[in-house]
Design a protein around this motif. Sequence first.
Motif, PDB file in Angstrom:
ATOM      1  N   TRP A 166       0.116  -0.785  12.805  1.00 48.96           N
ATOM      2  CA  TRP A 166       0.437  -1.881  11.885  1.00 48.96           C
ATOM      3  C   TRP A 166       1.007  -1.348  10.570  1.00 48.96           C
ATOM      4  O   TRP A 166       1.914  -1.941   9.982  1.00 48.96           O
TER       5      TRP A 166
ATOM      6  N   SER B 231       4.652  -2.204   9.177  1.00 54.02           N
ATOM      7  CA  SER B 231       4.766  -3.085   8.010  1.00 54.02           C
ATOM      8  C   SER B 231       5.326  -2.379   6.772  1.00 54.02           C
ATOM      9  O   SER B 231       5.665  -3.041   5.788  1.00 54.02           O
ATOM     10  N   ARG B 232       5.435  -1.059   6.843  1.00 56.11           N
ATOM     11  CA  ARG B 232       5.934  -0.332   5.664  1.00 56.11           C
ATOM     12  C   ARG B 232       7.377  -0.734   5.360  1.00 56.11           C
ATOM     13  O   ARG B 232       8.209  -0.768   6.253  1.00 56.11           O
ATOM     14  N   THR B 233       7.668  -1.018   4.094  1.00 54.05           N
ATOM     15  CA  THR B 233       9.022  -1.424   3.706  1.00 54.05           C
ATOM     16  C   THR B 233       9.987  -0.259   3.903  1.00 54.05           C
ATOM     17  O   THR B 233       9.657   0.896   3.594  1.00 54.05           O
TER      18      THR B 233
ATOM     19  N   PRO C 191       0.873 -10.737   4.164  1.00 53.74           N
ATOM     20  CA  PRO C 191       0.670 -10.477   5.595  1.00 53.74           C
ATOM     21  C   PRO C 191       1.326 -11.560   6.455  1.00 53.74           C
ATOM     22  O   PRO C 191       1.306 -12.744   6.112  1.00 53.74           O
TER      23      PRO C 191
ATOM     24  N   PHE D 245       0.837  -1.203   0.000  1.00 53.78           N
ATOM     25  CA  PHE D 245       0.000   0.000   0.000  1.00 53.78           C
ATOM     26  C   PHE D 245       0.871   1.251   0.000  1.00 53.78           C
ATOM     27  O   PHE D 245       0.427   2.330  -0.357  1.00 53.78           O
TER      28      PHE D 245
ATOM     29  N   GLY E 240      -7.132  -4.828  -5.183  1.00 55.72           N
ATOM     30  CA  GLY E 240      -7.801  -6.117  -5.303  1.00 55.72           C
ATOM     31  C   GLY E 240      -6.874  -7.240  -4.884  1.00 55.72           C
ATOM     32  O   GLY E 240      -5.755  -6.994  -4.408  1.00 55.72           O
ATOM     33  N   ASP E 241      -7.358  -8.455  -5.071  1.00 58.59           N
ATOM     34  CA  ASP E 241      -6.575  -9.641  -4.720  1.00 58.59           C
ATOM     35  C   ASP E 241      -5.480  -9.834  -5.770  1.00 58.59           C
ATOM     36  O   ASP E 241      -5.769  -9.930  -6.967  1.00 58.59           O
ATOM     37  N   VAL E 242      -4.242  -9.900  -5.309  1.00 54.34           N
ATOM     38  CA  VAL E 242      -3.116  -9.974  -6.256  1.00 54.34           C
ATOM     39  C   VAL E 242      -3.180 -11.245  -7.107  1.00 54.34           C
ATOM     40  O   VAL E 242      -2.640 -11.279  -8.220  1.00 54.34           O
ATOM     41  N   ARG E 243      -3.874 -12.267  -6.614  1.00 57.27           N
ATOM     42  CA  ARG E 243      -3.952 -13.511  -7.388  1.00 57.27           C
ATOM     43  C   ARG E 243      -4.689 -13.307  -8.719  1.00 57.27           C
ATOM     44  O   ARG E 243      -4.524 -14.086  -9.644  1.00 57.27           O
TER      45      ARG E 243
ATOM     46  N   HIS F  42       4.985  -8.952  -0.436  1.00 57.86           N
ATOM     47  CA  HIS F  42       5.059  -8.715   1.015  1.00 57.86           C
ATOM     48  C   HIS F  42       3.793  -9.252   1.678  1.00 57.86           C
ATOM     49  O   HIS F  42       3.003  -8.475   2.232  1.00 57.86           O
TER      50      HIS F  42
ATOM     51  N   ASP G 185      -2.676  -4.137  -3.851  1.00 55.71           N
ATOM     52  CA  ASP G 185      -3.045  -4.390  -2.452  1.00 55.71           C
ATOM     53  C   ASP G 185      -4.569  -4.369  -2.373  1.00 55.71           C
ATOM     54  O   ASP G 185      -5.248  -3.821  -3.259  1.00 55.71           O
ATOM     55  N   LEU G 186      -5.101  -4.956  -1.309  1.00 60.71           N
ATOM     56  CA  LEU G 186      -6.546  -4.842  -1.072  1.00 60.71           C
ATOM     57  C   LEU G 186      -6.884  -3.399  -0.719  1.00 60.71           C
ATOM     58  O   LEU G 186      -8.032  -2.969  -0.872  1.00 60.71           O
TER      59      LEU G 186
HETATM   60  C1  LIG Z   1       2.494  -6.749   5.837  1.00 57.87           C
HETATM   61  S1  LIG Z   1       1.585  -5.649   4.815  1.00 57.87           S
HETATM   62  C2  LIG Z   1       2.876  -5.200   3.693  1.00 57.87           C
HETATM   63  C3  LIG Z   1       3.034  -3.698   3.542  1.00 57.87           C
HETATM   64  C4  LIG Z   1       4.151  -3.321   2.595  1.00 57.87           C
HETATM   65  N1  LIG Z   1       5.451  -3.691   3.122  1.00 57.87           N
HETATM   66  C5  LIG Z   1       4.127  -1.849   2.255  1.00 57.87           C
HETATM   67  O1  LIG Z   1       5.180  -1.164   2.426  1.00 57.87           O
HETATM   68  O2  LIG Z   1       3.074  -1.343   1.817  1.00 57.87           O
HETATM   69  C6  LIG Z   1       0.602  -6.807   3.937  1.00 57.87           C
HETATM   70  C7  LIG Z   1      -0.372  -6.201   2.956  1.00 57.87           C
HETATM   71  O3  LIG Z   1      -0.974  -7.268   2.208  1.00 57.87           O
HETATM   72  C8  LIG Z   1      -2.239  -6.832   1.780  1.00 57.87           C
HETATM   73  N2  LIG Z   1      -2.984  -8.016   1.302  1.00 57.87           N
HETATM   74  C9  LIG Z   1      -3.494  -9.021   2.038  1.00 57.87           C
HETATM   75  N3  LIG Z   1      -4.072  -9.952   1.256  1.00 57.87           N
HETATM   76  C10 LIG Z   1      -3.915  -9.540  -0.027  1.00 57.87           C
HETATM   77  C11 LIG Z   1      -4.297 -10.062  -1.292  1.00 57.87           C
HETATM   78  N4  LIG Z   1      -4.946 -11.230  -1.406  1.00 57.87           N
HETATM   79  N5  LIG Z   1      -3.981  -9.371  -2.408  1.00 57.87           N
HETATM   80  C12 LIG Z   1      -3.314  -8.185  -2.307  1.00 57.87           C
HETATM   81  N6  LIG Z   1      -2.924  -7.636  -1.125  1.00 57.87           N
HETATM   82  C13 LIG Z   1      -3.222  -8.296  -0.005  1.00 57.87           C
HETATM   83  C14 LIG Z   1      -2.786  -6.134   3.018  1.00 57.87           C
HETATM   84  O4  LIG Z   1      -3.833  -5.247   2.697  1.00 57.87           O
HETATM   85  C15 LIG Z   1      -1.534  -5.424   3.562  1.00 57.87           C
HETATM   86  O5  LIG Z   1      -1.461  -4.092   3.124  1.00 57.87           O
END
Ligand SMILES: C[S@@+](CC[C@H](N)C(=O)[O-])C[C@H]1O[C@@H](n2cnc3c(N)ncnc32)[C@H](O)[C@@H]1O
Length: 184
Positions: free
Chosen positions: A162, A166-168, A59, A9, A41-44, A57, A28-29
Amino acid sequence: MKVLVACEFSGVVRDAFLAQGHDATSCDLLPTEKPGPHHVGDVREVLEDGWDLLVAHPPCTHLAVSGARWFKDKLAEQAEALEFVRALLAAPIPRIALENPVSIISSRIRKPDQVIQPWQFGHGETKATCLWLKGLPELWATCLVPGREARVHRMPPGPDRWRERSRTFQGVGHAMAAQWGALA
Ligand SMILES: C[S@@+](CC[C@H](N)C(=O)[O-])C[C@H]1O[C@@H](n2cnc3c(N)ncnc32)[C@H](O)[C@@H]1O
């Protein structure tokens, strides 16, 4: 290089690749914090869109070893989180880096290829970060910092904790873009 930054994000890694002249998109969602190419959306849904490099990255909530005392109460969530990691690692993309803290990915899928620290990339902090790599070399340290503290553990509670945790780290994003983006 066509780069997908999954589960981001912040735009940190995406913008580092864009700055090196690559065609980078984050996914990202959640919406992106900074304007730029981003799929909500869902990266898949987009893994098969012809990428050259995936930086993911996922969760760590149900995977990080730091949460081990709750593992027995969240087996279903854990299985789902591991499935997500497996799907990312199996994506039809020639170069893949998946990042997570010290987690059960190591025991349930495979050991990481590398463990990095922010203090190796210009930040005076400790936070062991594991990298699972496919088709990519290990990152080399770009700027060793002598003063080190575990800032992320001391952040005050709050709704945005959070996000901050979690930010890189910028220096890690730059190293990924400079080193992996330079591969032929
Ligand atoms: C640990 S955080 C990583 C943040 C990242 N390091 C950054 O700098 O933005 C995990 C992220 O995965 C996202 N996420 C979870 N499930 C996902 C999915 N199916 N598709 C895309 N993103 C997803 C969450 O919304 C969350 O922002």
